[in-house]
Write a protein that holds these residues in place. Structure first.
Motif, PDB file in Angstrom:
ATOM      1  N   SER A 108       0.837  -1.202   0.000  1.00 27.57           N
ATOM      2  CA  SER A 108       0.000   0.000   0.000  1.00 27.57           C
ATOM      3  C   SER A 108       0.869   1.248   0.000  1.00 27.57           C
ATOM      4  N   GLU A 109       0.219   2.401  -0.147  1.00 22.97           N
ATOM      5  CA  GLU A 109       0.944   3.652  -0.360  1.00 22.97           C
ATOM      6  C   GLU A 109       0.789   4.675   0.754  1.00 22.97           C
ATOM      7  N   TRP A 110       1.813   5.500   0.809  1.00 25.59           N
ATOM      8  CA  TRP A 110       1.810   6.754   1.566  1.00 25.59           C
ATOM      9  C   TRP A 110       2.140   7.796   0.511  1.00 25.59           C
ATOM     10  N   ARG A 111       1.198   8.682   0.235  1.00 26.98           N
ATOM     11  CA  ARG A 111       1.452   9.771  -0.719  1.00 26.98           C
ATOM     12  C   ARG A 111       1.325  11.094   0.010  1.00 26.98           C
ATOM     13  N   GLY A 112       2.202  12.023  -0.359  1.00 28.92           N
ATOM     14  CA  GLY A 112       2.197  13.298   0.314  1.00 28.92           C
ATOM     15  C   GLY A 112       2.431  14.462  -0.621  1.00 28.92           C
ATOM     16  N   TYR A 157       5.418  16.404  -4.783  1.00 32.57           N
ATOM     17  CA  TYR A 157       4.632  15.257  -4.348  1.00 32.57           C
ATOM     18  C   TYR A 157       5.550  14.064  -4.142  1.00 32.57           C
ATOM     19  N   SER A 158       5.150  13.191  -3.239  1.00 31.29           N
ATOM     20  CA  SER A 158       5.922  11.970  -2.990  1.00 31.29           C
ATOM     21  C   SER A 158       4.980  10.779  -3.007  1.00 31.29           C
ATOM     22  N   LYS A 159       5.586   9.635  -3.285  1.00 29.76           N
ATOM     23  CA  LYS A 159       4.848   8.372  -3.236  1.00 29.76           C
ATOM     24  C   LYS A 159       5.782   7.340  -2.641  1.00 29.76           C
TER      25      LYS A 159
END
Length: 175
Positions: free
Chosen positions: A53-57, A68-70
């Motif tokens: 799963s992801e953490w996007r910021g 943006y980050s992923k």
């Protein structure tokens, strides 16, 4: 990853219960308070703490720059280990090169290890380029000195207004 792949590492120790230190690393509300470069404002857009799963910021800089980050979780072992593939993204979450240079590795393996040492908690963070070219690895190595002040360090351009160890102590006190 070869055995000669460069690796950045940094360690910090906190006087707080392991459960509170883990919470600072694993809840969007806490991460938004400290994760990111100095003087940026962070927003967690998505966060699902499960392997795959992801953490996007989103990071907003004072000059109006938006990044943006992923991060894609590989391993989540509660209270002891987090591992994710770390990289930049566009607003839709698609992987892109670092906005500041094409020389930075497209993806990094980030690992956070925490250990209960009685009244203190140790946190070890490592960052290793994944599938990087020799030029990207060399650039990463050239940046390591500045990363000693990164988001786990005492001070630098990557650190928000307070040194992270102090920031985390303040955040931990409020949890």
């Amino acid at each position: 990853m070869t055995t000669d792949t460069p690796c950045f590492s940094i360690s910090r120790t906190f006087n707080a219960p392991l459960s509170r230190v883990w919470k600072v690393w694993t809840t969007p509300e806490a991460l938004a308070q400290w994760f990111g470069p100095k003087e940026t404002s962070g927003t967690i857009l998505a966060f699902d703490l499960r392997p795959g799963s992801e953490w996007r910021g989103r990071l907003d800089a004072p000059d109006g720059t938006v990044m943006y980050s992923k991060f894609v979780f590989r391993d989540v072992d509660p209270m002891s280990r987090l591992e994710w593939v770390h990289g930049f993204a566009d607003a839709a979450g698609n992987r892109i090169s670092a906005p500041f240079t094409q020389q930075f590795p497209l993806e990094m393996l980030a690992t956070v290890l925490s250990a209960d040492e009685g009244e203190r908690i140790s946190v070890d963070f490592t960052w290793t380029p994944l599938d990087a070219t020799p030029e990207q690895e060399a650039f990463f190595v050239s940046m390591m000195a500045s990363m000693t002040g990164g988001c786990l360090a005492a001070s630098s351009s990557w650190t928000r207004s307070l040194p992270l160890a102090r920031q985390l102590r303040d955040i931990l006190a409020r949890q």
